[in-house]
Design an enzyme around this catalytic site. Structure first.
Site, PDB file in Angstrom:
ATOM      1  CB  THR A 239      80.290 -20.955  66.928  1.00 39.27           C
ATOM      2  OG1 THR A 239      80.436 -19.722  67.663  1.00 39.27           O
ATOM      3  CG2 THR A 239      80.329 -22.118  67.906  1.00 39.27           C
TER       4      THR A 239
ATOM      5  N   GLY B  39      80.512 -18.444  61.538  1.00 36.89           N
ATOM      6  CA  GLY B  39      79.899 -18.896  60.290  1.00 36.89           C
ATOM      7  C   GLY B  39      78.858 -19.983  60.448  1.00 36.89           C
TER       8      GLY B  39
ATOM      9  N   GLY C 141      75.605 -19.758  61.192  1.00 41.54           N
ATOM     10  CA  GLY C 141      74.342 -19.423  60.531  1.00 41.54           C
ATOM     11  C   GLY C 141      74.425 -19.573  59.020  1.00 41.54           C
ATOM     12  CB  CYS C 142      77.098 -18.614  56.610  1.00 35.25           C
ATOM     13  SG  CYS C 142      77.368 -16.937  57.193  1.00 35.25           S
TER      14      CYS C 142
END
Length: 259
Positions: free
Chosen positions: A204, A206, A208-209
């Site tokens: 998982t 990245g 949030g980006c």
């Protein structure tokens, strides 16, 4: 073609930061631009070094983008110090930037604070109020909302608190919850829940980006905030479910799964 600008740090391993943003924007069939705030030496196993850009150089990058290819939306990620935060806020105000999505990267996955208290204050007072929507996770929501979050009622209360402080919509992400991966959007006094399944995939890096960039793309496409969040969550779920497995640690998403 719609144009989307990401203002964030670089991830040399390609899973997060501007690299994740550019991939996300590209698969949304939009033109990606980037202003780099920090260089990082990192991979799927951790972050091994950070070198911040000079605030003046961040300003110069922003000038070059806005004076030539004006973005239809802006995503803001890692901004690590007060000077850079103030510079970005000043330039975005100067150029009347629109459809801003801010992902307040403030707490690491391990729970460590990434920016100082004074930088948090500047973020709250100068940068976040420019956003259409901000996307904190639960640890960041606790920091910005100044309260403990343990259940859905707490999530709603924290989102409301942060919205009152910043004047913008708040998407509080529930991915750090042990029970589920549902998010709550607080916008203009209304609460909207986006129910999500917890996918059994440890890769998982990245997320949030990727989510915030997808929201920016949808805003650029003239969707509402709620519509933008819904579509972005569907894209993110697909990128996680695709099951890409690269690297020795928490690997990246399959950003191009939908092509």
């Amino acid at each position: 073609m719609k144009k989307v600008l990401t203002i964030a740090g670089s991830d040399c391993s390609g899973g997060a930061g501007i690299q994740a943003d550019i991939k996300t924007i590209t698969v949304h069939k939009m033109y990606a631009m980037s202003v780099i705030t920090s260089l990082t030496a990192q991979n799927t196993t951790g972050v091994y070094g950070v070198a911040d850009a000079e605030a003046d150089f961040v300003a110069r990058q922003l000038d070059c983008v806005f004076e030539d290819i004006y973005p239809d939306a802006v995503k803001i990620g890692m901004v690590s110090n007060e000077e850079i935060i103030k510079t970005i806020a000043k330039k975005l105000s100067e150029y009347k930037a629109k459809n801003i999505v801010a992902d307040p990267v403030m707490v690491s996955t391990s729970g460590s604070r990434l920016i100082s208290e004074s930088a948090v204050r500047v973020l709250l007072e100068e940068l976040l109020p420019l956003a259409a929507v901000i996307t904190p996770n639960i640890p960041e929501g606790e920091l910005l909302g100044e309260m403990k979050i343990t259940n859905r009622r707490d999530m709603e209360a924290a989102a409301q608190r942060i919205a009152k402080k910043t004047g913008c919509a708040v998407l509080l992400k529930g991915g750090h919850s042990i029970e589920e991966a549902s998010d709550v959007l607080y916008e203009n006094g209304k609460v909207h829940w986006f129910l999500g399944e917890r996918i059994n995939n440890p890769n998982t890096h990245g997320t949030g980006c990727t989510l915030s960039s997808a929201i920016a793309c949808n805003l650029a496409a003239e969707k509402t905030v709620a519509e933008s969040v819904k579509s972005a969550k569907e894209y993110l779920t697909g990128a996680i479910r695709a099951g890409l497995d690269i690297g020795k640690g928490s690997g990246p998403l399959a950003h191009n799964y939908c092509i």
